[in-house]
Design a protein around this motif. Sequence first.
Motif, PDB file in Angstrom:
ATOM      1  N   ARG A  31       0.779  -1.127  -0.005  1.00  0.00           N
ATOM      2  CA  ARG A  31      -0.209  -0.228  -0.010  1.00  0.00           C
ATOM      3  C   ARG A  31       0.858   1.222   0.113  1.00  0.00           C
ATOM      4  NH1 ARG A  31      -4.942  -1.715  -1.947  1.00  0.00           N
ATOM      5  NH2 ARG A  31      -5.739  -3.583  -0.610  1.00  0.00           N
ATOM      6  N   VAL A  32       2.226   1.084   0.264  1.00  0.00           N
ATOM      7  CA  VAL A  32       3.023   2.303   0.270  1.00  0.00           C
ATOM      8  C   VAL A  32       3.641   2.579  -1.077  1.00  0.00           C
ATOM      9  CG1 VAL A  32       5.153   3.148   1.325  1.00  0.00           C
ATOM     10  CG2 VAL A  32       3.621   1.849   2.621  1.00  0.00           C
ATOM     11  N   ARG A  33       3.622   3.828  -1.501  1.00  0.00           N
ATOM     12  CA  ARG A  33       4.107   4.148  -2.811  1.00  0.00           C
ATOM     13  C   ARG A  33       5.214   5.096  -2.650  1.00  0.00           C
ATOM     14  NH1 ARG A  33       1.683   1.039  -4.537  1.00  0.00           N
ATOM     15  NH2 ARG A  33       3.643   0.623  -5.020  1.00  0.00           N
ATOM     16  N   VAL A  34       6.386   5.190  -3.540  1.00  0.00           N
ATOM     17  CA  VAL A  34       7.250   5.894  -3.204  1.00  0.00           C
ATOM     18  C   VAL A  34       7.602   7.035  -4.419  1.00  0.00           C
ATOM     19  CG1 VAL A  34       8.466   4.397  -1.673  1.00  0.00           C
ATOM     20  CG2 VAL A  34       8.786   4.095  -4.156  1.00  0.00           C
ATOM     21  N   PRO A  52       4.030  12.953  -2.692  1.00  0.00           N
ATOM     22  CA  PRO A  52       2.709  12.334  -2.881  1.00  0.00           C
ATOM     23  C   PRO A  52       1.900  13.353  -3.753  1.00  0.00           C
ATOM     24  CG  PRO A  52       2.895  13.347  -0.785  1.00  0.00           C
ATOM     25  CD  PRO A  52       4.142  13.557  -1.418  1.00  0.00           C
ATOM     26  N   PRO A  53       0.954  12.565  -4.652  1.00  0.00           N
ATOM     27  CA  PRO A  53       0.233  13.393  -5.629  1.00  0.00           C
ATOM     28  C   PRO A  53      -0.950  14.183  -5.012  1.00  0.00           C
ATOM     29  CG  PRO A  53      -0.334  11.041  -5.397  1.00  0.00           C
ATOM     30  CD  PRO A  53       0.744  11.307  -5.006  1.00  0.00           C
ATOM     31  N   ASP A  54      -1.533  13.730  -3.983  1.00  0.00           N
ATOM     32  CA  ASP A  54      -2.567  14.523  -3.187  1.00  0.00           C
ATOM     33  C   ASP A  54      -2.171  14.564  -1.719  1.00  0.00           C
ATOM     34  OD1 ASP A  54      -4.656  15.799  -2.092  1.00  0.00           O
ATOM     35  OD2 ASP A  54      -6.060  14.519  -3.354  1.00  0.00           O
ATOM     36  N   LYS A  55      -1.733  15.495  -0.969  1.00  0.00           N
ATOM     37  CA  LYS A  55      -1.323  15.497   0.203  1.00  0.00           C
ATOM     38  C   LYS A  55      -2.382  15.494   1.261  1.00  0.00           C
ATOM     39  CE  LYS A  55       3.275  17.741  -0.346  1.00  0.00           C
ATOM     40  NZ  LYS A  55       4.137  18.857   0.015  1.00  0.00           N
ATOM     41  N   SER A  70       2.261  10.870   4.569  1.00  0.00           N
ATOM     42  CA  SER A  70       3.580  10.743   4.024  1.00  0.00           C
ATOM     43  C   SER A  70       4.685  11.084   4.909  1.00  0.00           C
ATOM     44  CB  SER A  70       3.795  12.162   2.817  1.00  0.00           C
ATOM     45  OG  SER A  70       3.484  13.233   3.613  1.00  0.00           O
ATOM     46  N   ALA A  71       5.924  10.327   4.485  1.00  0.00           N
ATOM     47  CA  ALA A  71       7.089  10.549   5.344  1.00  0.00           C
ATOM     48  C   ALA A  71       8.184  10.761   4.452  1.00  0.00           C
ATOM     49  CB  ALA A  71       7.331   9.286   6.356  1.00  0.00           C
ATOM     50  N   GLU A  72       9.341  11.858   4.821  1.00  0.00           N
ATOM     51  CA  GLU A  72      10.231  11.974   4.042  1.00  0.00           C
ATOM     52  C   GLU A  72      11.324  11.253   4.358  1.00  0.00           C
ATOM     53  OE1 GLU A  72       8.516  14.885   5.190  1.00  0.00           O
ATOM     54  OE2 GLU A  72       7.487  15.003   3.350  1.00  0.00           O
ATOM     55  N   GLY A  73      12.359  10.720   3.488  1.00  0.00           N
ATOM     56  CA  GLY A  73      13.618   9.947   3.981  1.00  0.00           C
ATOM     57  C   GLY A  73      14.654  10.104   2.974  1.00  0.00           C
ATOM     58  N   LYS A  74      15.513   8.952   3.388  1.00  0.00           N
ATOM     59  CA  LYS A  74      16.442   8.499   2.029  1.00  0.00           C
ATOM     60  C   LYS A  74      16.360   7.277   1.524  1.00  0.00           C
ATOM     61  CE  LYS A  74      19.780  11.834   4.270  1.00  0.00           C
ATOM     62  NZ  LYS A  74      21.088  12.036   4.827  1.00  0.00           N
ATOM     63  N   LEU A  75      16.883   7.132   0.307  1.00  0.00           N
ATOM     64  CA  LEU A  75      16.628   5.855  -0.505  1.00  0.00           C
ATOM     65  C   LEU A  75      17.779   4.543   0.391  1.00  0.00           C
ATOM     66  CD1 LEU A  75      15.235   4.039  -2.622  1.00  0.00           C
ATOM     67  CD2 LEU A  75      17.288   4.646  -3.974  1.00  0.00           C
ATOM     68  N   GLY A  76      17.235   3.579   0.802  1.00  0.00           N
ATOM     69  CA  GLY A  76      17.911   2.633   1.407  1.00  0.00           C
ATOM     70  C   GLY A  76      18.165   1.618   0.460  1.00  0.00           C
ATOM     71  N   ASP A  77      17.893   0.265   0.769  1.00  0.00           N
ATOM     72  CA  ASP A  77      18.376  -0.859  -0.162  1.00  0.00           C
ATOM     73  C   ASP A  77      17.029  -1.112  -1.094  1.00  0.00           C
ATOM     74  OD1 ASP A  77      19.513  -3.179  -1.281  1.00  0.00           O
ATOM     75  OD2 ASP A  77      18.489  -4.502  -0.110  1.00  0.00           O
ATOM     76  N   GLY A 123      20.760   6.836  -0.353  1.00  0.00           N
ATOM     77  CA  GLY A 123      20.943   8.095   0.251  1.00  0.00           C
ATOM     78  C   GLY A 123      20.178   9.151  -0.451  1.00  0.00           C
ATOM     79  N   SER A 124      19.702   9.045  -1.583  1.00  0.00           N
ATOM     80  CA  SER A 124      18.887  10.150  -2.221  1.00  0.00           C
ATOM     81  C   SER A 124      17.714  10.297  -1.503  1.00  0.00           C
ATOM     82  CB  SER A 124      18.469   9.606  -3.700  1.00  0.00           C
ATOM     83  OG  SER A 124      19.571   9.266  -4.540  1.00  0.00           O
ATOM     84  N   PRO A 125      17.151  11.662  -1.852  1.00  0.00           N
ATOM     85  CA  PRO A 125      16.266  12.051  -1.072  1.00  0.00           C
ATOM     86  C   PRO A 125      14.816  11.224  -1.634  1.00  0.00           C
ATOM     87  CG  PRO A 125      17.340  14.273  -1.362  1.00  0.00           C
ATOM     88  CD  PRO A 125      18.041  12.707  -2.037  1.00  0.00           C
ATOM     89  N   ILE A 126      13.964  10.806  -0.853  1.00  0.00           N
ATOM     90  CA  ILE A 126      12.814   9.964  -1.322  1.00  0.00           C
ATOM     91  C   ILE A 126      11.596  10.422  -0.498  1.00  0.00           C
ATOM     92  CG2 ILE A 126      13.287   7.820  -0.253  1.00  0.00           C
ATOM     93  CD1 ILE A 126      12.292   6.542  -2.831  1.00  0.00           C
ATOM     94  N   CYS A 127      10.409  10.132  -1.045  1.00  0.00           N
ATOM     95  CA  CYS A 127       9.145  10.280  -0.071  1.00  0.00           C
ATOM     96  C   CYS A 127       8.399   9.015  -0.066  1.00  0.00           C
ATOM     97  CB  CYS A 127       8.260  11.357  -0.703  1.00  0.00           C
ATOM     98  SG  CYS A 127       6.955  11.866   0.451  1.00  0.00           S
ATOM     99  N   ALA A 128       7.774   8.558   1.017  1.00  0.00           N
ATOM    100  CA  ALA A 128       6.938   7.546   1.023  1.00  0.00           C
ATOM    101  C   ALA A 128       5.527   8.087   1.358  1.00  0.00           C
ATOM    102  CB  ALA A 128       7.268   6.358   1.930  1.00  0.00           C
TER     103      ALA A 128
END
Length: 371
Positions: free
Chosen positions: A287-290, A294-297, A302-309, A347-352
């Motif tokens: 159910r989580v998109r990255v 997000p298209p509609d806040k 949502s949560a901001e973070g960094k790309l892991g594995d 480590g790149s910025p990414i949003c879930a």
Amino acid sequence: MSEEPIISIRGVTKKFGSFTALKDISIDIRPGEIFALLGPSGCGKSTLLRIIAGLETATEGDILIAGQDMTDIPANKRPVNMVFQSYAVFPHMTVADNVAYGLKLEKRPKAEIEAKVSEALAQVHLSDFSHRMPDQLSGGQRQRVALARALVKRPRVLLLDEPLSALDAKLRDAMRLELVKLQETVGVSFVMVTHDQSEALAMADRVAVLNDGILRQLDTPAALYKTPCDRFVADFIGSINMFSVTGQAADGADAILSVRELHDIRLPTSRLPAVGGPLTIAVRPERVRVGDSPPDKDCCISAEGKLGDVAFQGNSSIVEIILEGGASIVALATESEADILMQAETGSPICAWWNSEDMLLLPDSAIPGND
């Protein structure tokens, strides 16, 4: 299916000295269903199966099979048969002799034994192997011999204790399908013990989840996955992201929930669990998109973070999003989404993000006094 349960477990408690292995378990098992007792090691599931079989005696409570109280009925007189985890077959006997063993002990007529053995071997697709010795069989074939030996006496219920655990992964998947087809053919109820949630979800009509001797939830596989009753069941059934609610406030008809790893979450108070105590926010990885945002806040959490594995899984991949503070969210990405993410640097910025209606709000325990 008949409404009369084939097995009725009524208020069963089992104590070993000062240790309570089962606490007031009540379950009705329906005729013709595959019923799974699921839980971690030491949860009491095998003890309950042995009580049904008559190999253990309940400290309190009753077991009824086909409406008959089993309290004074010994194991060898109960209308059940059991296939153990090791499914040991007699190495010095042929397949046919292994299957016939129980009937020979009962001194059944030779013609009857031959007819029932032939029928049982046909049910498990081993008719052509009747004269082989066990060391000439594969692991899956030996397991089917054990099943035929149990079925030949035509029990009302077949009890299976971790029936697939001794097989390798590929054979285990194949045997799951075979067991389901076999149950449909013979029509008897199967009660199986497993600690493998994927096995229970794939095979069972209904599943009882146990932990620490307590029945946490009894439901269909789909309901356990989609609507777990509490944090333990959600965590045990499938992969899930969970975050503890650290604070709660009211704002009219809404509740404002504080979660350390996420932004404050607003939702109708009607969505709060009826059971009080600590709460957990949970969402399944699928159910989580990255992405960038997000298209509609307004409708998303949502949560901001960094790309892991990014772990390749074939037509999908598991994506890790590392949040500030070290916690992480796991998402399930499609093949095309994963192709893009794999080109990005770790480590790149990414949003879930996920839709609020896909979020589960769970009590830490649905059982009062069992946190």
